[in-house]
Write an enzyme that holds these catalytic residues in place. Structure first.
Site, PDB file in Angstrom:
ATOM      1  CB  THR D  18      28.805  36.063  40.469  1.00  0.00           C
ATOM      2  OG1 THR D  18      27.381  36.244  40.563  1.00  0.00           O
ATOM      3  CG2 THR D  18      29.322  36.861  39.296  1.00  0.00           C
ATOM      4  CG  ASP D  19      30.996  32.444  44.630  1.00  0.00           C
ATOM      5  OD1 ASP D  19      31.298  33.595  45.007  1.00  0.00           O
ATOM      6  OD2 ASP D  19      31.837  31.533  44.555  1.00  0.00           O
ATOM      7  CB  ALA D  20      27.463  34.203  48.461  1.00  0.00           C
ATOM      8  N   GLY D  22      31.148  37.083  45.619  1.00  0.00           N
ATOM      9  CA  GLY D  22      31.213  38.198  44.681  1.00  0.00           C
ATOM     10  C   GLY D  22      32.097  37.924  43.479  1.00  0.00           C
TER      11      GLY D  22
END
Lengths: 160, 160, 160, 160
Positions: D18-20, D22
């Site tokens: 995942t990344d920032a 979401g």
């Protein structure tokens, strides 16, 4: 804590390195340690990619990180690197990860590398003499500081 | 092929990015595109992390890469980035990945980004006017070149 | 060494996880620990993604790994996970990474997680009572074993 | 769209992916394609790691992904894989990434692989005859379906 020759490596947080908590995912700090380690050793005159071609190489035997505060996308990161310990076949580097704008310590880490006979048995071998010499010199240094941006020298270190 | 404003981003291949074939793993080129994209947009005055805080953001709708020659650990990489196309909600950037020492083209790529209402419906919204203006100006530029090392400006672009 | 309730998680080495030394890159073990940790906690009835939605979450405070033997592409990996220690706000899990075909131990690790008030101050908070209870029960267990393939239950654990 | 022999590969979204925003970071879909590709080829009787030891290998020449809807941490993902095209030295696989619970299509992709003389010139070589035969059989298949969990067979495919 930093001691002897301390080499600074700069990088900028990639979006790919963040996770759904909005901060840098914990495993990526070990990738940053690698970037800092390669840079530290290059400053000492040890070119890892050339060494591997000559059959000299090391592997990671231990890795540790303590996380103190999060890093976020696009922040400027500085990683201080120094010699923590030197053994017969292995050496330990210390790392301090710092927010480059606030100077806040984000993490402290260590990795232990062990030299192996990469072409033959993959058994531990003594640290090659010139590497040992350079590591000892760095450890016993009076606290100089070298610096490097990922990909381009900005201080004493030369990336080439 | 590069056209209009071309921004150059430099980085050095991390060991973490290599795979058991001894070359950079194919998915990492898309991470490099992200580093180049963030840098390109910063050169245009668009700070992605600030924009996201304001609820303006984009997601990747399409990504493409053609691989021409491999990249290896510790090589210096340059990524040229330019505007390929501008739509109503989306825009496409082009990338050329180059070996920084030999100038050989290693890969060519494209990504299409689409602006979404990140706070509400997550439906496409028109490209915000100042972003569109900057993209159009870059597309119609006479072929200037800006440059940036990952983490520190070396040309026109400012990473701060 | 494994003690109390030991949950086994299986995965297969991805090519993306290898590096130019032909083995799994050291940072990826911490990703495997995450896969094992999520699985371990799910076995205990703690669904991390649901907990985060409720504002309950933890971050990694410390991570450690000792590497004993390399892992290679396509090998079947088993990760044993157990409760190593329980504090007021934090708990420590232990991991043993095993070659699933030869049963050779490849690595041993630990991570310490600390519960934070994720919605407010991000300060440490006591381990939520039901989580503490489940962790204590696992720690004091007589040595049962649960098992799980990544993505599908094969033993006692349910991935849903 | 899926055609001929369609092999299904299951995996569960890792937090690391995942990344920032979401959601799963866009480059990781290409890692999933690799997991699906290895599984697809294993179903056809082609063991990639054994082939490489024999000096037979391929590299990725092109990769493409269209993103339709996001994937999130811990979701069950299914990836359908099929033969899209067969050339002299290269073949193209198609991928459909599906949310395993809702059956929603999240992404569509393609990768083109080209066989190289891995021991010598690294020039393209004709697809080895048994691989070509298996690929043609898969392409011309009446639409059977095989299936596989990452790391363990659940359908027709055998991971060994």
């Amino acid at each position: 804590m930093p001691k002897g020759l301390v080499v600074e490596t700069e990088l900028r947080v990639r979006f790919a390195e963040t996770d759904a908590q909005g901060v840098v995912y914990y495993a990526h700090y070990f990738v940053w340690f690698e970037v800092a380690r390669v840079n530290f050793l290059r400053t000492l005159g040890f070119n890892y990619s050339e060494a591997e071609k000559a059959g000299i190489g090391f592997v990671i035997a231990e890795a540790y990180c303590r996380y103190l505060a999060p890093a976020h996308f696009d922040e400027l990161i500085k990683i201080k690197t120094w010699v923590e310990d030197i053994g017969r076949s292995s050496f330990t580097l210390g790392y301090e990860v710092i927010n480059g704008e606030t100077d806040q310590t984000l993490a402290l880490g260590k990795t232990t590398q062990v030299f192996l006979d990469m072409k033959g048995t993959r058994k531990p071998i003594p640290i090659p003499a010139p590497v040992r010499e350079a590591l000892e010199k760095a450890r016993d240094s009076g606290g100089e500081t070298g610096g490097n941006v990922e990909g381009r020298a900005v201080g004493k270190a030369s990336p080439h």
